[in-house]
Design a protein around this motif. Structure first.
Motif, PDB file in Angstrom:
ATOM      1  N   ILE A 192     -15.937   9.277 -25.023  1.00  0.00           N
ATOM      2  CA  ILE A 192     -16.949   8.752 -24.169  1.00  0.00           C
ATOM      3  C   ILE A 192     -17.294   7.512 -24.092  1.00  0.00           C
ATOM      4  N   GLU A 193     -17.616   6.100 -24.222  1.00  0.00           N
ATOM      5  CA  GLU A 193     -18.629   5.323 -24.818  1.00  0.00           C
ATOM      6  C   GLU A 193     -18.212   4.257 -23.940  1.00  0.00           C
ATOM      7  N   HIS A 194     -19.293   3.210 -23.913  1.00  0.00           N
ATOM      8  CA  HIS A 194     -19.917   2.110 -22.788  1.00  0.00           C
ATOM      9  C   HIS A 194     -20.137   3.108 -21.207  1.00  0.00           C
ATOM     10  N   THR A 195     -20.296   4.403 -20.535  1.00  0.00           N
ATOM     11  CA  THR A 195     -20.298   4.237 -19.141  1.00  0.00           C
ATOM     12  C   THR A 195     -21.947   5.032 -18.556  1.00  0.00           C
ATOM     13  N   HIS A 196     -21.855   4.706 -18.009  1.00  0.00           N
ATOM     14  CA  HIS A 196     -23.030   5.069 -17.000  1.00  0.00           C
ATOM     15  C   HIS A 196     -22.619   6.336 -16.088  1.00  0.00           C
ATOM     16  N   PHE A 197     -23.831   7.902 -16.359  1.00  0.00           N
ATOM     17  CA  PHE A 197     -24.084   8.968 -15.474  1.00  0.00           C
ATOM     18  C   PHE A 197     -24.980   8.824 -15.217  1.00  0.00           C
ATOM     19  N   GLU A 198     -25.680   8.204 -14.728  1.00  0.00           N
ATOM     20  CA  GLU A 198     -27.516   7.781 -14.065  1.00  0.00           C
ATOM     21  C   GLU A 198     -27.484   9.307 -12.919  1.00  0.00           C
ATOM     22  N   ASN A 199     -28.084  10.012 -13.390  1.00  0.00           N
ATOM     23  CA  ASN A 199     -28.261  11.065 -12.049  1.00  0.00           C
ATOM     24  C   ASN A 199     -26.756  12.323 -11.869  1.00  0.00           C
ATOM     25  N   SER A 200     -26.523  11.830 -12.320  1.00  0.00           N
ATOM     26  CA  SER A 200     -25.741  12.801 -12.294  1.00  0.00           C
ATOM     27  C   SER A 200     -25.457  14.295 -12.583  1.00  0.00           C
ATOM     28  N   ILE A 201     -24.714  15.298 -12.005  1.00  0.00           N
ATOM     29  CA  ILE A 201     -24.997  16.922 -11.700  1.00  0.00           C
ATOM     30  C   ILE A 201     -23.437  16.913 -13.041  1.00  0.00           C
ATOM     31  N   LEU A 202     -24.510  17.934 -13.769  1.00  0.00           N
ATOM     32  CA  LEU A 202     -23.881  18.324 -15.116  1.00  0.00           C
ATOM     33  C   LEU A 202     -24.554  19.770 -15.783  1.00  0.00           C
ATOM     34  N   VAL A 203     -24.894  20.524 -14.623  1.00  0.00           N
ATOM     35  CA  VAL A 203     -25.023  21.631 -15.377  1.00  0.00           C
ATOM     36  C   VAL A 203     -23.914  22.458 -15.624  1.00  0.00           C
ATOM     37  N   GLY A 204     -24.052  23.142 -16.824  1.00  0.00           N
ATOM     38  CA  GLY A 204     -23.552  24.318 -17.451  1.00  0.00           C
ATOM     39  C   GLY A 204     -22.123  23.411 -18.158  1.00  0.00           C
ATOM     40  N   ALA A 205     -22.101  21.727 -18.150  1.00  0.00           N
ATOM     41  CA  ALA A 205     -20.692  21.396 -18.641  1.00  0.00           C
ATOM     42  C   ALA A 205     -20.555  21.433 -20.373  1.00  0.00           C
ATOM     43  N   ASP A 206     -19.003  21.702 -20.237  1.00  0.00           N
ATOM     44  CA  ASP A 206     -19.110  21.657 -21.864  1.00  0.00           C
ATOM     45  C   ASP A 206     -18.589  20.393 -22.654  1.00  0.00           C
ATOM     46  N   LEU A 207     -19.508  19.763 -23.330  1.00  0.00           N
ATOM     47  CA  LEU A 207     -19.142  18.793 -23.719  1.00  0.00           C
ATOM     48  C   LEU A 207     -18.873  18.656 -25.177  1.00  0.00           C
ATOM     49  N   ARG A 208     -18.403  19.979 -25.688  1.00  0.00           N
ATOM     50  CA  ARG A 208     -18.813  20.238 -27.430  1.00  0.00           C
ATOM     51  C   ARG A 208     -17.547  18.971 -27.812  1.00  0.00           C
ATOM     52  N   SER A 209     -18.246  18.797 -29.229  1.00  0.00           N
ATOM     53  CA  SER A 209     -16.875  18.791 -30.034  1.00  0.00           C
ATOM     54  C   SER A 209     -16.665  16.647 -29.324  1.00  0.00           C
ATOM     55  N   SER A 210     -17.580  16.179 -28.616  1.00  0.00           N
ATOM     56  CA  SER A 210     -16.942  15.072 -27.794  1.00  0.00           C
ATOM     57  C   SER A 210     -17.465  13.622 -28.594  1.00  0.00           C
ATOM     58  N   LEU A 211     -17.247  13.140 -28.469  1.00  0.00           N
ATOM     59  CA  LEU A 211     -17.546  11.463 -28.613  1.00  0.00           C
ATOM     60  C   LEU A 211     -18.448  10.703 -27.612  1.00  0.00           C
ATOM     61  N   ILE A 212     -19.649  10.545 -27.311  1.00  0.00           N
ATOM     62  CA  ILE A 212     -20.138  10.069 -26.536  1.00  0.00           C
ATOM     63  C   ILE A 212     -21.295   9.229 -26.810  1.00  0.00           C
ATOM     64  N   ARG A 213     -21.384   7.904 -26.797  1.00  0.00           N
ATOM     65  CA  ARG A 213     -21.856   6.264 -27.706  1.00  0.00           C
ATOM     66  C   ARG A 213     -22.456   5.526 -26.590  1.00  0.00           C
ATOM     67  N   GLU A 214     -23.090   5.259 -26.556  1.00  0.00           N
ATOM     68  CA  GLU A 214     -23.550   4.305 -25.838  1.00  0.00           C
ATOM     69  C   GLU A 214     -23.271   4.636 -24.644  1.00  0.00           C
ATOM     70  N   CYS A 215     -23.418   5.856 -23.871  1.00  0.00           N
ATOM     71  CA  CYS A 215     -23.932   5.882 -22.445  1.00  0.00           C
ATOM     72  C   CYS A 215     -25.076   6.262 -22.074  1.00  0.00           C
ATOM     73  N   SER A 216     -25.340   6.277 -20.982  1.00  0.00           N
ATOM     74  CA  SER A 216     -27.120   6.297 -20.462  1.00  0.00           C
ATOM     75  C   SER A 216     -26.723   7.317 -19.476  1.00  0.00           C
ATOM     76  N   LEU A 217     -27.654   8.743 -19.760  1.00  0.00           N
ATOM     77  CA  LEU A 217     -27.086   9.772 -18.873  1.00  0.00           C
ATOM     78  C   LEU A 217     -28.762  10.050 -18.491  1.00  0.00           C
ATOM     79  N   ASN A 218     -29.175   8.602 -18.332  1.00  0.00           N
ATOM     80  CA  ASN A 218     -30.713   8.648 -17.692  1.00  0.00           C
ATOM     81  C   ASN A 218     -30.991   9.401 -16.383  1.00  0.00           C
ATOM     82  N   GLU A 219     -31.646  10.586 -16.663  1.00  0.00           N
ATOM     83  CA  GLU A 219     -32.109  11.130 -15.359  1.00  0.00           C
ATOM     84  C   GLU A 219     -30.914  12.849 -14.300  1.00  0.00           C
ATOM     85  N   ALA A 220     -29.814  12.584 -15.665  1.00  0.00           N
ATOM     86  CA  ALA A 220     -28.658  13.879 -15.669  1.00  0.00           C
ATOM     87  C   ALA A 220     -29.613  14.946 -15.119  1.00  0.00           C
ATOM     88  N   ASN A 221     -28.354  16.141 -14.998  1.00  0.00           N
ATOM     89  CA  ASN A 221     -29.226  17.197 -14.916  1.00  0.00           C
ATOM     90  C   ASN A 221     -27.995  17.586 -15.698  1.00  0.00           C
TER      91      ASN A 221
END
Length: 95
Positions: free
Chosen positions: A7-36
């Motif tokens: 995932i690149e250049h994506t906005h996830f502001e205020n997203s609810i990702l409680v318990g999300a399994d994102l291991r071994s991922s590429l999350i580059r230049e993303c906004s997760l401001n105020e995300a849970n």
């Protein structure tokens, strides 16, 4: 489950990702401001240049992750596992 996601250049502001399994991922230049992301698994994840401003990362697993130039200003990192991080150059941890 988003394990090994790219995932690149994506906005996830205020997203609810409680318990999300994102291991071994590429999350580059993303906004997760105020995300849970409480109890999220971000182990061995590339988070380069991503922003977690005021995000909730309580009890999240960030072991072995690449945090180059990531922003964690005012983020809740209580109980987060930050063992064996690499590439923390210019990472911001302002409280």
């Amino acid at each position: 489950m988003l394990k090994k996601a790219s995932i690149e250049h994506t906005h996830f502001e205020n997203s609810i990702l409680v318990g999300a399994d994102l291991r071994s991922s590429l999350i580059r230049e993303c906004s997760l401001n105020e995300a849970n992301l409480e109890e999220a698994n971000l182990r061995n994840t590339c988070l380069q240049k991503s922003s977690f401003l005021r995000a909730n990362l309580k009890n999240a697993d960030l072991r072995e992750s690449d945090l180059l130039e990531a922003i964690f200003d005012e983020a809740n990192l209580e109980g987060a596992n930050l063992a064996r991080l690499y590439s923390v150059y210019e990472t911001s941890w302002y409280r």
